[in-house]
Design a protein around this motif. Sequence first.
Motif, PDB file in Angstrom:
ATOM      1  N   ARG A 311       0.812  -1.224   0.000  1.00  0.00           N
ATOM      2  CA  ARG A 311       0.000   0.000   0.000  1.00  0.00           C
ATOM      3  C   ARG A 311       0.847   1.277   0.000  1.00  0.00           C
ATOM      4  NH1 ARG A 311      -1.360  -1.425   5.519  1.00  0.00           N
ATOM      5  NH2 ARG A 311       0.202  -0.394   6.789  1.00  0.00           N
ATOM      6  N   ARG A 312       2.155   1.144  -0.228  1.00  0.00           N
ATOM      7  CA  ARG A 312       3.005   2.334  -0.338  1.00  0.00           C
ATOM      8  C   ARG A 312       2.535   3.211  -1.494  1.00  0.00           C
ATOM      9  NH1 ARG A 312       8.068   2.369  -1.755  1.00  0.00           N
ATOM     10  NH2 ARG A 312       9.117   3.361  -0.003  1.00  0.00           N
ATOM     11  N   GLU A 313       2.895   4.485  -1.427  1.00  0.00           N
ATOM     12  CA  GLU A 313       2.642   5.378  -2.562  1.00  0.00           C
ATOM     13  C   GLU A 313       3.342   4.812  -3.801  1.00  0.00           C
ATOM     14  OE1 GLU A 313       3.585   9.966  -3.442  1.00  0.00           O
ATOM     15  OE2 GLU A 313       2.824   9.487  -1.416  1.00  0.00           O
ATOM     16  N   LYS A 314       4.535   4.269  -3.562  1.00  0.00           N
ATOM     17  CA  LYS A 314       5.230   3.517  -4.615  1.00  0.00           C
ATOM     18  C   LYS A 314       5.174   2.045  -4.219  1.00  0.00           C
ATOM     19  CE  LYS A 314       8.533   7.080  -5.983  1.00  0.00           C
ATOM     20  NZ  LYS A 314       9.975   7.428  -6.031  1.00  0.00           N
ATOM     21  N   PRO A 315       4.123   1.335  -4.611  1.00  0.00           N
ATOM     22  CA  PRO A 315       3.963  -0.048  -4.144  1.00  0.00           C
ATOM     23  C   PRO A 315       5.029  -0.974  -4.728  1.00  0.00           C
ATOM     24  CG  PRO A 315       2.244   0.528  -5.725  1.00  0.00           C
ATOM     25  CD  PRO A 315       3.040   1.780  -5.489  1.00  0.00           C
ATOM     26  N   VAL A 316       5.389  -1.976  -3.944  1.00  0.00           N
ATOM     27  CA  VAL A 316       6.334  -2.991  -4.417  1.00  0.00           C
ATOM     28  C   VAL A 316       5.526  -4.196  -4.887  1.00  0.00           C
ATOM     29  CG1 VAL A 316       8.227  -4.522  -3.748  1.00  0.00           C
ATOM     30  CG2 VAL A 316       8.136  -2.190  -2.842  1.00  0.00           C
ATOM     31  N   ARG A 317       5.846  -4.708  -6.076  1.00  0.00           N
ATOM     32  CA  ARG A 317       5.184  -5.932  -6.574  1.00  0.00           C
ATOM     33  C   ARG A 317       5.584  -7.097  -5.671  1.00  0.00           C
ATOM     34  NH1 ARG A 317       7.035  -6.909 -12.365  1.00  0.00           N
ATOM     35  NH2 ARG A 317       5.183  -8.223 -12.593  1.00  0.00           N
TER      36      ARG A 317
END
Length: 436
Positions: A311-317
């Motif tokens: 759910r990060r602003e830059k989500p990690v796959r």
Amino acid sequence: MTTTLLRGRLLSFHRAPLSLADSQSYLYEEDGGLLIEDGLIAAAGPYADVKTKAAEGTAEIDHRPHLILPGLIDMHLHFPQMQVIASYAANLLEWLNTYTFPEECRFVESAHAERIATHFYDELIRHGTTTAVAYCSVHKTSADAFFAEAMKRNMRMVGGKVMMDRNAPQGLLDTPEMGYDETRHVIADWHGKGRNHVAITPRFAITSTPAQMEATAALAREFPDLHIQTHLSENHDEIKYTCELYPDAIDYTDIYARYGLLGPKSLFGHAIHLSEREADVMSETGSVAIHCPTSNLFLGSGLFPLKALARREKPVRIGVATDIGGGSSYSMLKTMDEAYKIQQLLGERLNPLESYYLMTRGNAEALSLTDRIGTLDPGTEADLVVLDAAATPAMALKLETVKTLPEELFLLQTMGDDRTVAETYVAGVAMKAGLR
Ligand code: GUN
Ligand code: FE
């Protein structure tokens, strides 16, 4: 043409579910039909509709009341570690040096590699896993055994000859040149044969010299379509030692970045202790972090922040995996049971729809293979698992109280294992029946 019509309760995801109430994220067909033609899914939907599409005399298999899902996908495990599983070690580095490296030395012998490969695929099928992403040993013999057996069973598998040229016993070391040449040979011999995919596989930065990392970088440039797999940020002692070996790098992730190994086809086992900077870089490059919950608990490596990363602003796959033999179960159901518990300890909820999405479509997305596997979409390959929520007396008793599909999925995840897998289909062929 071989055609089969399966009847049962179908479940397949269209996208990641946003909540337990997100019924738009999946297809669920209570009385479903699945038409298989020459190993591919030709139609999926209400049984009555699909039945009209089946030619007269089509063989029919009734799996009711069981669930029919896309085959489970295991994103990270080690084929030469079947006899390492359940080794009593204090932590990752002790476990590698004491048990794992000596065991992997045995895979120089073809006969040994072939024997273990037979057991390996039997175990995957028994647990409903139809695609797995595996590390072989450093020896080409191990990759040959791994891919030959995959072809025999017509399974879609990803695997790689491990590249490692330091910090391990002599019998487990290649050189930058050997690692490069043998990986090229494995690609030439196996990539695209049957349903095989070869992955470029430097074990991790501790066991590769900078010169070998250069060689993996060259392979990554020459074969941009191949997956790359390695280990990242699993254990605090490992991270410290790794950074000492590569003093110029900003952090562990930066080592791989410097050699061009990050990207949408790059699969990083563990990635538990990433800094914000590292998570940003993973996200920006589309790299995938593979959660291996039973392994992380077994080796005491740490609690993977799955929900926080997603759910990060830059989500990690994210992908999910057993990590046999650091992991302690071949079952993806058990794996998600432990993943659930890890999120509980972190104060997060992992709902059962998310778990089943991750084991199927989510992992297929992480592999960029949703056009082939991970759903029940027509045109994709008929790799399937049939799950029985009443497989044991205790499960049957609990099932009496279950009212909703998510509750049933949660029961299967929490109490299920290989006994829960009523059947496993590979390209339309029932495989588990053959093992019994
Ligand atoms: N890091 C490097 N090699 C391995 C391995 O075989 N298993 C795990 N869990 N971590 C590793
Ligand atoms: Fe691993």
